[in-house]
Structure formats: structure tokens, C-alpha cells
Design a protein around this motif. Structure first.
Motif, PDB file in Angstrom:
ATOM      1  N   ARG A 196      -4.349   6.813 -54.371  1.00  0.00           N
ATOM      2  CA  ARG A 196      -4.934   6.712 -55.908  1.00  0.00           C
ATOM      3  C   ARG A 196      -6.170   7.020 -55.964  1.00  0.00           C
ATOM      4  NH1 ARG A 196      -3.563   0.876 -58.275  1.00  0.00           N
ATOM      5  NH2 ARG A 196      -4.698  -0.148 -56.523  1.00  0.00           N
ATOM      6  N   VAL A 197      -6.492   7.685 -57.204  1.00  0.00           N
ATOM      7  CA  VAL A 197      -8.004   8.025 -57.528  1.00  0.00           C
ATOM      8  C   VAL A 197      -7.983   7.609 -58.887  1.00  0.00           C
ATOM      9  CG1 VAL A 197      -9.586   9.211 -57.996  1.00  0.00           C
ATOM     10  CG2 VAL A 197      -8.273   9.703 -56.086  1.00  0.00           C
ATOM     11  N   LEU A 198      -8.621   6.420 -59.239  1.00  0.00           N
ATOM     12  CA  LEU A 198      -8.844   6.055 -60.445  1.00  0.00           C
ATOM     13  C   LEU A 198     -10.190   5.884 -61.126  1.00  0.00           C
ATOM     14  CD1 LEU A 198      -6.709   2.396 -60.297  1.00  0.00           C
ATOM     15  CD2 LEU A 198      -6.136   4.515 -61.438  1.00  0.00           C
ATOM     16  N   LEU A 199     -10.362   6.252 -62.142  1.00  0.00           N
ATOM     17  CA  LEU A 199     -11.585   6.565 -62.709  1.00  0.00           C
ATOM     18  C   LEU A 199     -11.886   5.281 -63.977  1.00  0.00           C
ATOM     19  CD1 LEU A 199     -11.972  10.214 -63.477  1.00  0.00           C
ATOM     20  CD2 LEU A 199     -12.825   8.965 -61.770  1.00  0.00           C
ATOM     21  N   PRO A 200     -13.015   4.940 -64.212  1.00  0.00           N
ATOM     22  CA  PRO A 200     -13.149   3.860 -65.261  1.00  0.00           C
ATOM     23  C   PRO A 200     -12.500   3.734 -66.388  1.00  0.00           C
ATOM     24  CG  PRO A 200     -15.326   4.447 -64.349  1.00  0.00           C
ATOM     25  CD  PRO A 200     -14.404   5.474 -63.891  1.00  0.00           C
ATOM     26  N   ASP A 201     -12.146   4.806 -67.154  1.00  0.00           N
ATOM     27  CA  ASP A 201     -11.394   5.051 -68.147  1.00  0.00           C
ATOM     28  C   ASP A 201      -9.993   4.944 -68.039  1.00  0.00           C
ATOM     29  OD1 ASP A 201     -13.498   5.123 -69.783  1.00  0.00           O
ATOM     30  OD2 ASP A 201     -13.632   7.479 -69.910  1.00  0.00           O
ATOM     31  N   ALA A 247     -15.666   6.327 -59.407  1.00  0.00           N
ATOM     32  CA  ALA A 247     -14.181   6.459 -58.828  1.00  0.00           C
ATOM     33  C   ALA A 247     -13.848   5.304 -57.908  1.00  0.00           C
ATOM     34  CB  ALA A 247     -13.937   7.835 -58.452  1.00  0.00           C
ATOM     35  N   LEU A 248     -12.525   4.697 -58.122  1.00  0.00           N
ATOM     36  CA  LEU A 248     -11.802   3.908 -56.965  1.00  0.00           C
ATOM     37  C   LEU A 248     -10.921   4.999 -56.367  1.00  0.00           C
ATOM     38  CD1 LEU A 248     -11.740   1.075 -55.988  1.00  0.00           C
ATOM     39  CD2 LEU A 248      -9.608   0.779 -57.324  1.00  0.00           C
ATOM     40  N   ILE A 249     -11.253   5.071 -54.882  1.00  0.00           N
ATOM     41  CA  ILE A 249     -10.332   5.888 -54.230  1.00  0.00           C
ATOM     42  C   ILE A 249      -9.543   4.922 -52.998  1.00  0.00           C
ATOM     43  CG2 ILE A 249     -10.135   8.006 -52.635  1.00  0.00           C
ATOM     44  CD1 ILE A 249     -12.577   9.030 -54.100  1.00  0.00           C
ATOM     45  N   ARG A 250      -8.193   4.928 -53.347  1.00  0.00           N
ATOM     46  CA  ARG A 250      -7.383   4.017 -52.208  1.00  0.00           C
ATOM     47  C   ARG A 250      -6.994   4.825 -51.103  1.00  0.00           C
ATOM     48  NH1 ARG A 250      -6.090  -0.832 -50.029  1.00  0.00           N
ATOM     49  NH2 ARG A 250      -4.254  -0.680 -49.160  1.00  0.00           N
ATOM     50  N   ILE A 251      -7.222   4.438 -49.982  1.00  0.00           N
ATOM     51  CA  ILE A 251      -6.671   5.366 -48.586  1.00  0.00           C
ATOM     52  C   ILE A 251      -5.815   4.657 -47.953  1.00  0.00           C
ATOM     53  CG2 ILE A 251      -7.568   6.284 -46.573  1.00  0.00           C
ATOM     54  CD1 ILE A 251     -10.394   5.845 -48.881  1.00  0.00           C
ATOM     55  N   ASP A 252      -4.803   5.320 -47.545  1.00  0.00           N
ATOM     56  CA  ASP A 252      -3.532   4.356 -46.921  1.00  0.00           C
ATOM     57  C   ASP A 252      -3.823   4.289 -45.397  1.00  0.00           C
ATOM     58  OD1 ASP A 252      -2.667   6.756 -45.471  1.00  0.00           O
ATOM     59  OD2 ASP A 252      -0.998   6.548 -47.053  1.00  0.00           O
TER      60      ASP A 252
END
Length: 453
Positions: free
Chosen positions: A40-45, A28-33
Motif C-alpha cells: 500500500r501507499v498512503l499519503l498524509p491526506d 508517503a508511507l510505502i508498505r513493502i511485504d
């Protein structure tokens, strides 16, 4: 490790937004401000995952985390001064334990230096064990309780901190009780004001109105605390139907249960945390659910002092919000891992029964068990929901309160062999990890605990 404000982390994470609904967020890619909030939380799909990873890497804002990321734990019930008696006198009845050990110890917190040494160790220990949010009972000493709140801010722990109010001479010893209801109310109001003025607090620590429990408070004190709650919108914490002794004391005095009495004094609200609740009747649960209050389920301390198992599954079925508490030092462990494990064990004992002289078909209470995924939810998102805090799960809009579990940490107790299913891997982490495996801790994207030192 570092603070994560304005960063993105690439990680293998678990969270449990609902009871029994644990989810693995692999890669998971978790972006923290810059305020520590998850953008946002992005998964590979998910569309844009790969592009976002590359962009964050080019910007120097990507951190690849090894191990496993979990939401920080939420401990709904901690007696802060009792860190000094952790593990002591657990063979005594509750009322004797309070009078012989607890009240004399808490009276010593009039000494601010004694309090600071104790509280600094406590907050550091809890953070290092993965507890990013704690709900604290202090003592009736305003300066010491304020120092606890200041230490939480300084060390980076999210907390609700309360000055204990207790004035009933029939129960509380002369050397440790408020002089009268007015003294307790004045002390409560003073702490509310002082916590708001702690430098750099940023909302990390908040006050909470804290009648110790109904047996320790006069009617005048309970009524006055209810007025403070109405006037200031404060949260409330207290013990409720903790044991046969405490439950029966309230019934004899008022002819009503703890929950009904608290409600009558204006102390049962959406922001109330009720510790234990093992003797709650169905009508009590329905009242608590209607009011939106929550229960701090302290399974380990209940085994020592309650004489019963909290009917957790029944409470959830009736719409009661529930989280977990260690109940230091009625619970002889500061670990929320242990609190989650004991919640599972207690539910199994309630379901199957414990008396071998009773036939199995009549021994227990069917339908009572929970699994470790549900306990994980209660220790994170469930506790956060009781407090109405935006923590406990990895989703946009949530604060980034998280812990990194290192299965290879020196001195750790965790073994991950590879090839486990997601459910089995999570169970392995929760049953196997110890404080040594908690490699990093963040509250609001900022490093906390030993990882910040």
C-alpha cells in the motif's frame, strides 16, 4: 541502510506512471511485504496514514528515508562486453566501428576470467548509478553470458540476458561468428535452460533470444530463433532500423524493412525489444504497435552512429511502447540520468532542426519535443511496460525497485535550494544528480549495489 522486506518507509518520492504525468508523493508511507511487493501507499491526506505510521514505528518496522526516492531505472539496451571500450572510436562509421573495435573485443570473452572481471564491474557500476533493471546483449560465448546472468543474481540486479546469435559470413568476421545456424540455436537453447537453474534466481534474471541484427543472421538462423520463441515463450531483443547502412542492407536483401522481416520470422512479439528504430516508417510503427513490441530509444548513441533522431513523439502517438537505453558503448555513458537528458535534447533538436542554412519555419519537425517528466517516465515506468515487468512506479502490486537520491552526498553534483515547485524540483534532481548522489538502491526490497556491500 537495510533490506526493506516486511517494512514501511516514510519518504518524499517522485514517480511518473504516464508520459508527462510525474507526481510527487510527499511524506508517503510505502508498505513493502516480505516478497518485496508494495502492499500500500498512503499519503498524509489518506485515511489511516497517521495511524499506520505510528503502528509501524511501534513495531520497529518504520524507516524514515531522507533525500528523495525515485523508481529504479530500466535500461532497455546494454552491450555488456562493450564496457571495455566505453568512449572509444566514436568518430568511426558504425560498420567500421563494429569490425575494427567491437567484434575483436567481444571475441575475447571466450576467456571466462576476462569476462568475469568485465561483467562484475559493469553490473556494479550500473546498480550504483541507479539502474535496477537492465536488458543485456552478451556475446556468442555461452559460459561467459551465463556468468553475466549469475553476477546479476549475486549483485541483485533485475535483468534479461541474451547470448548473441550471428552467423552470416557476409558480415561477421571468421574469428567472431557462430559456426552455423545450428550452433547458434543450440547455444541459445542451452543458455535458456541454464539461466532457469541459477541458484537463488527467484525470477530476477531471465533469458532473452538475441539475434544481433538482421544483417548478421542467415535466414536459417532467424527462422530457428523464431521457432525457439514460439516454443519457449521467450522475450526477444535485436537492433532494428538503426542506421541508414543497416536499414538499407535489409531492404536490399529482403525488399522489406527490418520490422517486417522480423515479423515474418516470428521475432516481433509482445515481448520484443527493438533497439534504436531511427529509420522506422509509419507502417513499421503501426506494425510494431499492433504486435505490442517496444522500442529502446538510445538517444545518445544515435547521435554518434544513427545519423538521425528517433521520432519519439510520433512513435508514442502511434501507440508504440518506448523506453530508454544507454546502448553501452555506442552510447559513451552508463548513466540513465544522461540517457533521459539526451532524450529531451534530441527531441528538441528534431523539433527545431539543426541546419542554420535552412529557414527556421522549415528547419525542423514540429511537435517533436518532450519534457524531462516524459523522459523520466520512459526511464522508469515506460521501460518497465515494454518488458511487462511490475516495476517503475510506487503503487500496490509493484515490486519495490527504488533508488534514494541524497542531494548532500559528498562529491555529488546536485543542489536543492528549497522553495522549488514540484515540477522544478524533479527537473533539478534529474538534470543535476550523478552517481555520487545515488545513496541507496533496492531491487525487490533488497539492498543492491554498493549500498549492500
Amino acid at each position: 541502510m537495510r533490506d526493506l522486506l516486511g517494512c514501511s518507509v516514510l519518504c518524499d518520492a517522485f514517480h511518473a506512471p504516464a508520459p508527462g504525468a510525474a507526481t510527487r508523493l510527499r511524506n508517503a508511507l510505502i508498505r513493502i511485504d516480505r516478497d518485496g511487493v508494495i502492499e500500500r501507499v498512503l499519503l498524509p491526506d489518506d485515511p489511516g496514514h497517521g495511524v499506520a505510521v505510528k503502528q509501524a514505528d511501534r513495531d520497529g518496522a518504520l524507516l524514515r528515508l531522507d533525500g528523495f526516492l525515485l523508481p529504479g531505472f530500466v535500461d532497455l539496451h546494454v552491450h555488456a562486453p562493450q564496457i571495455r571500450q566505453l568512449g572509444q572510436a566514436l568518430d568511426l562509421p558504425l560498420e567500421e566501428w563494429l569490425l575494427r573495435y567491437t567484434f575483436p573485443l567481444e571475441a575475447r570473452f571466450a576467456d571466462l576470467a576476462f569476462a568475469e572481471t568485465s561483467y562484475a564491474a559493469l553490473v556494479a557500476d550500473l546498480l550504483d548509478g541507479g539502474t535496477t533493471t537492465a536488458v543485456y546483449f552478451g556475446t556468442l560465448h555461452g559460459p561467459a553470458t551465463l556468468r553475466l546472468a549469475e553476477l546479476c543474481v549475486a549483485l541483485g540486479q533485475r535483468a534479461m540476458v541474451g547470448r548473441v546469435a550471428m552467423d552470416r559470413a557476409e558480415l561477421c568476421p571468421a574469428h567472431y561468428r557462430d559456426l552455423d545456424a545450428n550452433a547458434a540455436l543450440d547455444g541459445t537453447l542451452a543458455l535458456i535452460e541454464r539461466i532457469a537453474s541459477i541458484p537463488d534466481n527467484r525470477g530476477l534474471v531471465r533469458p532473452i533470444v538475441t539475434p544481433r541484427f538482421v544483417p548478421a543472421c542467415t535466414d536459417a538462423l532467424l527462422d530457428g530463433l523464431g521457432e525457439i520463441v514460439r516454443a519457449h515463450g521467450c522475450a526477444v531483443q535485436t537492433h532494428c532500423s538503426e542506421s541508414d547502412w543497416a536499414h538499407n542492407d535489409v531492404l536490399q536483401r529482403f525488399g522489406r524493412s527490418d520490422a517486417a522481416v522480423l515479423d515474418g520470422f516470428g521475432l516481433l512479439t509482445r515481448r520484443t525489444v527493438l533497439a534504436h528504430g531511427v529509420a522506422l516508417e509509419q507502417d513499421d510503427m503501426d506494425l510494431i504497435a499492433r504486435k505490442g513490441a517496444g522500442v529502446a530509444h538510445c538517444a545518445l548513441s544515435n547521435a554518434y552512429f544513427a545519423g538521425a533522431v528517433f521520432p519519439l513523439r510520433a512513435a508514442l502517438a502511434r501507440g508504440v511502447r518506448v523506453g530508454l537505453g544507454t546502448d553501452i558503448s555506442g552510447g559513451p555513458s552508463a548513466s540513465m540520468f544522461e540517457a533521459a537528458r539526451m532524450a529531451v535534447a534530441a527531441s528538441r533538436m528534431l523539433e527545431s532542426g539543426v541546419d542554420p542554412s535552412v529557414p527556421p519555419e522549415r528547419r525542423g519537425r514540429p511537435g517533436s519535443r518532450i519534457d524531462i517528466a516524459t523522459a523520466f517516465h520512459l526511464a522508469t515506468a515506460g521501460g518497465a511496460a515494454v518488458l511487462d515487468l511490475p516495476v517503475g512506479r510506487f503503487a500496490p502490486g509493484m515490486l519495490f525497485d527504488a533508488i534514494r537520491i541524497d542531494p548532500h552526498a559528498p562529491g555529488g553534483t546536485l543542489r536543492v535550494w528549497g522553495g522549488e515547485s514540484d515540477a522544478d524540483l524533479l527537473a533539478t534532481l534529474l538534470y543535476g544528480a550523478s552517481r555520487a548522489n545515488v545513496a541507496s538502491v533496492w531491487t525487490g526490497g533488497r539492498l543492491a549495489g554498493r549500498s549492500a556491500r
